[in-house]
Design a protein around this motif. Structure first.
Motif, short mmCIF file in Angstrom:
data_model
loop_
_atom_site.label_atom_id
_atom_site.label_comp_id
_atom_site.label_asym_id
_atom_site.label_seq_id
_atom_site.Cartn_x
_atom_site.Cartn_y
_atom_site.Cartn_z
N ARG A 6 0.73 5.89 -2.97
CA ARG A 6 0.02 4.61 -3.00
C ARG A 6 -0.34 4.21 -4.42
NH1 ARG A 6 -3.91 6.09 1.37
NH2 ARG A 6 -2.44 6.27 3.04
N LEU A 10 0.95 0.91 -6.50
CA LEU A 10 0.04 -0.06 -7.12
C LEU A 10 0.37 -0.25 -8.60
CD1 LEU A 10 -3.42 0.84 -5.57
CD2 LEU A 10 -1.99 -1.13 -5.06
N MET A 13 3.21 -2.69 -9.11
CA MET A 13 3.00 -4.08 -8.73
C MET A 13 2.56 -4.89 -9.95
SD MET A 13 1.05 -3.55 -5.10
CE MET A 13 1.09 -5.26 -4.60
N GLN A 17 0.89 -9.92 -7.96
CA GLN A 17 0.98 -9.34 -6.62
C GLN A 17 -0.35 -8.72 -6.20
OE1 GLN A 17 4.26 -6.77 -7.66
NE2 GLN A 17 5.66 -7.90 -6.30
N LEU A 18 -1.02 -8.05 -7.13
CA LEU A 18 -2.31 -7.45 -6.82
C LEU A 18 -3.35 -8.52 -6.48
CD1 LEU A 18 -2.34 -4.77 -9.65
CD2 LEU A 18 -2.09 -4.31 -7.21
N ARG A 21 -2.84 -9.96 -3.08
CA ARG A 21 -3.31 -9.08 -1.99
C ARG A 21 -4.81 -9.12 -1.82
NH1 ARG A 21 0.32 -3.77 -1.36
NH2 ARG A 21 -1.24 -3.51 0.26
N GLU A 36 -6.42 -2.11 -4.86
CA GLU A 36 -5.80 -3.16 -5.68
C GLU A 36 -6.80 -3.72 -6.68
OE1 GLU A 36 -5.50 -2.88 -2.39
OE2 GLU A 36 -3.42 -3.23 -1.81
N THR A 37 -8.04 -3.90 -6.25
CA THR A 37 -9.08 -4.40 -7.14
C THR A 37 -9.32 -3.41 -8.27
OG1 THR A 37 -10.10 -5.55 -5.28
CG2 THR A 37 -11.45 -5.27 -7.25
N GLU A 39 -7.15 -1.29 -9.48
CA GLU A 39 -5.98 -1.33 -10.37
C GLU A 39 -6.04 -2.54 -11.30
OE1 GLU A 39 -2.46 -0.14 -12.15
OE2 GLU A 39 -3.74 1.00 -10.78
#
Length: 119
Positions: A6, A10, A13, A17-18, A21, A36-37, A39
């Motif tokens: 995962r 991430l 991406m 893209q992040l 999402r 995602e936040t 990252e």
């Protein structure tokens, strides 16, 4: 999929893209807890972290980060350049080294504050 897979996904991406999402209208849970936040935060340059915190934590409007770089570039730097322009336009006080304009904000108009009490 394990945590390492995962995390690798991430990292691969794009920022676009992040952001897509975390700002999805169908998101059924708090976006602040999403990996995602995290990252996005890790990749964001220091001079934009105040803007990112303001948009995500204070305003809670991740959709403000959505943009499309021009010229076919979709690397992180292209997104960050747009974020800097948005920050400077919409929230200049978040710019590093910002100094308020001379004379303050008093333009003589009604600022919406309630009138002082009459004694």
């Amino acid at each position: 999929m394990d945590d390492m897979d995962r995390a690798q996904k991430l990292r691969q991406m794009s920022i676009g893209q992040l952001v897509k999402r975390i700002s999805a209208s169908t998101l059924d849970r708090d976006f602040m807890g999403l990996p995602e936040t995290g990252e996005i935060w890790v990749r964001t340059p220091e001079n934009l972290k105040d803007y990112l915190a303001h948009v995500l934590h204070e305003l809670r409007e991740p959709w403000r980060l959505r943009c499309m770089p021009s010229g076919g570039r979709k690397d992180d730097t292209a997104y960050f350049n747009i974020w800097m322009k948005k920050r400077d336009r919409d929230f200049p006080e978040l710019r590093p080294g910002y100094t308020p304009p001379e004379g303050g904000d008093d333009d003589g108009g009604d600022d919406g504050a309630p009138p002082p009490p009459v004694v």
